[in-house]
Structure formats: structure tokens, C-alpha cells
Design a protein around this motif. Structure first.
Motif, short mmCIF file in Angstrom:
data_model
loop_
_atom_site.label_atom_id
_atom_site.label_comp_id
_atom_site.label_asym_id
_atom_site.label_seq_id
_atom_site.Cartn_x
_atom_site.Cartn_y
_atom_site.Cartn_z
N SER A 1 0.83 -1.20 0.00
CA SER A 1 0.00 0.00 0.00
C SER A 1 0.87 1.26 0.00
O SER A 1 0.53 2.27 -0.62
N ASP B 1 -12.80 -7.34 8.11
CA ASP B 1 -12.07 -8.58 8.39
C ASP B 1 -12.70 -9.79 7.71
O ASP B 1 -13.93 -9.97 7.78
N GLY C 1 -4.73 -8.41 2.68
CA GLY C 1 -3.82 -9.49 3.04
C GLY C 1 -4.64 -10.68 3.52
O GLY C 1 -5.59 -10.51 4.29
C1 BTN Z 1 -6.37 -4.86 8.81
O1 BTN Z 1 -6.48 -6.03 9.16
O2 BTN Z 1 -6.55 -3.91 9.61
C2 BTN Z 1 -6.04 -4.55 7.38
C3 BTN Z 1 -4.86 -5.35 6.89
C4 BTN Z 1 -4.45 -4.99 5.46
C5 BTN Z 1 -3.17 -5.70 5.08
C6 BTN Z 1 -2.82 -5.51 3.64
S1 BTN Z 1 -1.51 -6.58 3.12
C7 BTN Z 1 -1.35 -5.72 1.64
C8 BTN Z 1 -1.52 -4.25 1.96
N1 BTN Z 1 -0.26 -3.67 2.37
C9 BTN Z 1 -0.28 -3.27 3.63
O3 BTN Z 1 0.68 -2.74 4.24
N2 BTN Z 1 -1.48 -3.50 4.17
C10 BTN Z 1 -2.38 -4.11 3.22
#
Ligand code: BTN
Length: 258
Positions: free
Chosen positions: A17, A105, A137
């Protein structure tokens, strides 16, 4: 969305991101849909600046950069569209029903399978977004996650015994996401998301920056806000913040003691 999708891959990066954000702001981006994928991230991030465990190449970690059209006024419809797209891609391969905990989630076996983080660049006039980045993710492989998250998170392999093909899953997700993006604000997308929510009907603990309270989640409204009913019968709409579902055992123990 019909334009060609550009894919940028990393073995390891800090955060897909963050890469997408720098690309959007750096002048190199042509405005077309662009996907940033990493095998591992050293600084994977989640909501509220939390860390998202993604160091050991055990999941799919990617961020989609695109220009939303004007029908997208808020980002929650994009969270829902991202969740719906990943659920379809997983279920086409594993025949396992994936659930959602409002708002971002993915849940399997009562544990977190994955999460979604939306970030955006607001237009200078404040009317909509220059770009949005939907980062997702999903924990895919292995039977054990690090100690800190083992109680709350799980992997697809641990729950189904299946090792999915990560590249195939990624391709299917990207296809669902961009092919169906025009319908992200549709009633069908809303209904699909709603049908997967574990939050509805559950006893929840809602937390915002200023308060924390217990309530029952009673409905999802068309703008994806959550309607909750407090013990005194008052209703509240929650637009953001954290809503954790109280484990059934905890609710039951309380009922038994009443
Ligand atoms: C959460 O659980 O709060 C959101 C998680 C999001 C993770 C994904 S992995 C790919 C993208 N790059 C990141 O640094 N975060 C999202």
C-alpha cells in the motif's frame, strides 16, 4: 473496468500500500488500474496503524490502485467490494464459506483470515478521490502463526487442509475486483456482503476514540453503517471504529449467571 491492468511485483517490500501511494503521488502513474503484489512485507500495515503480519511469504499481500468513478462517494463500499471479490476467489477454489466481521475482516473458523485497508487521495476540491488504494492481506499457508496473533488469526491451510495456488487465487481476485468494480455500489454487492456478516445479531463491543460500550448489532444500513441497539433500547449508527463480536462462550456464561 476495461483498461489494461498493470502488475508490479516484489519479492519483499515494506508495504504494497505504501508502494502504491508513492506511485500515485510520484507522477509516474498513468491513472490506469495498477496492482502491487509482494511475497513478503517488512512493514505490512492494518487499520489504526497496526502491524499486519506478512513477513514470511505465507499469504497473499497486494494493493490495488485505481481511480474510482463518481458513484463511489465513501470508501466502505470499496471495502465491501474487495471482501466480496476475495471471498468469491477463495470459495471458487476451496468450497469453504468465508465470513466477514464488519467492517474489514475476513473470518474463517471464528478467527481472522485476512484484512482490508483502504487509503485514498482526496481531490483538491474535496469532492471524491483522485485515487483509491485497496490493500488486502490473506493468510494462506502453514498451520501456525506467530504467538502474538495465534489466538485471533488463522490460515486457509489450517482451516481447510488445502494449499491453494497463490498465483491463481491472486489472478481470480484481481479479475473479480476490476470486472465487477462498476457494480460496487449495487444492491447485489450489498446483499452479498450482508449475507456473510457474522456481526449481525451478535453481542458486540463497539470502540471509538472517545467511548466503548456493549450493544447488539441489529442491522446493516445501505451506506454500510452498522445499526446497534444498546441495553436501554436506544439505537446508534456506527460509521467507523472497531466493533468486536463477543465470543458465544462469553455471552452464554453471562446468560447462565443472570
Ligand atoms: C487490517 O487487518 O486492519 C487490514 C490489513 C491490510 C493488510 C494488507 S496486506 C497488503 C496491503 N499492504 C499493507 O501494508 N497492508 C495491506
Amino acid at each position: 473496468m476495461k483498461s489494461e491492468i498493470k502488475i508490479i511485483r516484489y519479492d519483499v517490500t515494506d508495504s504494497t500500500s505504501e508502494r502504491a501511494k508513492q506511485y500515485a503521488k510520484g507522477g509516474e502513474w498513468d491513472g490506469g488500474p495498477t496492482v502491487f503484489i509482494a511475497d513478503s512485507q517488512t512493514m505490512g500495515r492494518g487499520r489504526y496503524a497496526r502491524k499486519f503480519y506478512s513477513e514470511n511469504a505465507t499469504g497473499v499481500y497486494l494493493s490495488l490502485l485505481f481511480k474510482p468513478d463518481s458513484t463511489i462517494s465513501g470508501t466502505t463500499a470499496i471495502v465491501a467490494h474487495t471482501a466480496n471479490s476475495m471471498i468469491k476467489a477463495i470459495e471458487e477454489r476451496t468450497k469453504t464459506e468465508i465470513k466477514i466481521k464488519w467492517v474489514n475482516d475476513l473470518i474463517l473458523g471464528e478467527k481472522k483470515l485476512g484484512g482490508i485497508l483502504i487509503e485514498g487521495g482526496l481531490r483538491a476540491d474535496g469532492q471524491g478521490y483522485d485515487y483509491l488504494i485497496s490493500g488486502i492481506g490473506v493468510n494462506l499457508f502453514g498451520n501456525s502463526l506467530p504467538h502474538e496473533i495465534r489466538d485471533v488469526a488463522t490460515t486457509l491451510e489450517a482451516q481447510t487442509g488445502q494449499k491453494v495456488d497463490k498465483d491463481e487465487l491472486t489472478a481470480a481476485f484481481i479479475e473479480h475486483f476490476f470486472e465487477e468494480l462498476d457494480g460496487a455500489a449495487s444492491a447485489d454487492a450489498f446483499d452479498f456482503y450482508r449475507s456473510r456478516l457474522i456481526t449481525l445479531g451478535a453481542d458486540v463491543i463497539a470502540k471509538s476514540l472517545t467511548e466503548e460500550y456493549e450493544a447488539k448489532a441489529t442491522d446493516l444500513l445501505s451506506d454500510y453503517s452498522l445499526l446497534v441497539t444498546l441495553p436501554d433500547g436506544t439505537q446508534k449508527r456506527i460509521f467507523t471504529g472497531e466493533v468486536s463480536v463477543k465470543p458465544k462462550s462469553q455471552v452464554k456464561a453471562k446468560d447462565d449467571n443472570d
